[in-house]
Design an enzyme around this catalytic site. Structure first.
Site, short mmCIF file in Angstrom:
data_model
loop_
_atom_site.label_atom_id
_atom_site.label_comp_id
_atom_site.label_asym_id
_atom_site.label_seq_id
_atom_site.Cartn_x
_atom_site.Cartn_y
_atom_site.Cartn_z
N HIS A 1 0.81 -1.21 0.00
CA HIS A 1 0.00 0.00 0.00
C HIS A 1 0.85 1.27 0.00
O HIS A 1 1.94 1.29 0.55
CB HIS A 1 -0.89 0.04 1.24
CG HIS A 1 -1.80 -1.14 1.38
ND1 HIS A 1 -2.18 -1.65 2.59
CD2 HIS A 1 -2.40 -1.93 0.45
CE1 HIS A 1 -2.98 -2.69 2.42
NE2 HIS A 1 -3.12 -2.88 1.12
N LYS B 1 5.68 5.92 7.41
CA LYS B 1 5.16 5.05 8.45
C LYS B 1 6.27 4.63 9.41
O LYS B 1 7.41 4.43 8.99
CB LYS B 1 4.52 3.79 7.85
CG LYS B 1 3.34 4.08 6.94
CD LYS B 1 2.75 2.80 6.37
CE LYS B 1 1.56 3.10 5.47
NZ LYS B 1 0.98 1.86 4.89
N TYR C 1 1.18 1.32 14.11
CA TYR C 1 2.06 2.13 13.27
C TYR C 1 1.60 3.58 13.20
O TYR C 1 0.41 3.87 13.18
CB TYR C 1 2.20 1.54 11.86
CG TYR C 1 0.93 1.37 11.08
CD1 TYR C 1 0.56 2.28 10.09
CD2 TYR C 1 0.10 0.26 11.30
CE1 TYR C 1 -0.59 2.11 9.36
CE2 TYR C 1 -1.05 0.08 10.57
CZ TYR C 1 -1.40 1.01 9.60
OH TYR C 1 -2.55 0.83 8.87
N ASP D 1 -6.80 -6.18 -1.87
CA ASP D 1 -5.38 -6.41 -2.12
C ASP D 1 -5.16 -7.43 -3.23
O ASP D 1 -4.18 -7.35 -3.99
CB ASP D 1 -4.68 -6.86 -0.83
CG ASP D 1 -4.49 -5.73 0.15
OD1 ASP D 1 -4.80 -4.57 -0.20
OD2 ASP D 1 -4.05 -6.00 1.29
#
Length: 198
Positions: A64, A74, A134, A172
Site C-alpha cells: 500500500h 510510516k 504504526y 489487495d
C-alpha cells in the site's frame, strides 16, 4: 531515548530498536522520541496512530501507499506476534526503483521499521493473533489510496507464504502489477515530503 537506528539496503528505510529497561516488575521503554529520530535524520511529523489485528498466520496486507497530498511515511512496530515487513521503492527515477527491503519485526525483538514517503509498504504475519501499531504522517484518504500486487514477479519478494495459503482481502488481491501502475501514480526521486508528485 536510548535507541539503535540502522539503515537497511535501501538506506532511506531504517530499522529502529528502542532500549528496554528491565527489572523484577517487567520493563519500561520509550517507543517513540521525535528528538531521537530527528537526530538520525528522520524529521517526519506523525499525525495518527493505527492498530491492526491479524488473526490467522499468513495474513498479508499490502503493498500500500497513498498519493500526495496524503502520502504517508510510516513507523511500524509489532506489539504481539511477528511479521515480515516489506518496503518497495516507488520513486520512478531512483536507481533502486522497484527494489525492496524486508525485515522481521516482532514483539520479542522490540524493533520497528521506518518506511518513508516514496515507498509502498506491506507485511505478512508469521504468528496467529499478530498486532501491529504504526504511526503515519497523513490520515487515510480513499481517493489517494493506491497499491501494488503482493506477488508481482518483477518485485521478487520472498514472502513466507504462497498463493495457496495466503490470507488476503479482495481489495489487495485485485491490486495491479508495478508495470501496470501509471507514471502519474509513482513518486519523483528525491521527494520525501507529502506535497509533490510528478
Amino acid at each position: 531515548m536510548a535507541v539503535s537506528i540502522v539503515a537497511l539496503a535501501l538506506p532511506e528505510v531504517r530499522l529502529i530498536v528502542p532500549d528496554r529497561f528491565l527489572d523484577e516488575r517487567g520493563f519500561f521503554s520509550e517507543t517513540y522520541s521525535r528528538r531521537a529520530l530527528a537526530e538520525a535524520g528522520i524529521a517526519d511529523e506523525f499525525v495518527q496512530d493505527n492498530h491492526s489485528l491479524s488473526v490467522p498466520a499468513g495474513t498479508l496486507r499490502g503493498l500500500h501507499y497513498q498519493l500526495p497530498p496524503f502520502a504517508q511515511a510510516k513507523l511500524v512496530r509489532v506489539t504481539r506476534g511477528a511479521v515480515l515487513d516489506v518496503a518497495v521503492d516507488l520513486r520512478r527515477r531512483s536507481p533502486t526503483f522497484g527494489r525492496h527491503v524486508a525485515a522481521m519485526l516482532s514483539a520479542s525483538a522490540w524493533n520497528q521499521l521506518f518506511v518513508p514517503v516514496g515507498f509502498a509498504h506491506g507485511f505478512c504475519t508469521l504468528e496467529p493473533d499478530t498486532e501491529i501499531v504504526y504511526k503515519v504522517t497523513a490520515p487515510y484518504s480513499r481517493e489517494h489510496d493506491r497499491g501494488v500486487r503482493w506477488d508481482d514477479p518483477e518485485l521478487a519478494i520472498d514472502w513466507p507464504v504462497g498463493p495457496e495459503a495466503v490470507v488476503l482481502s479482495e481489495k489487495d488481491r485485485a491490486l495491479p502489477l508495478l508495470a501496470e501502475v501509471a507514471e502519474s501514480a509513482l513518486f519523483e526521486l528525491g521527494v520525501m515530503d507529502r506535497e509533490t508528485l510528478q
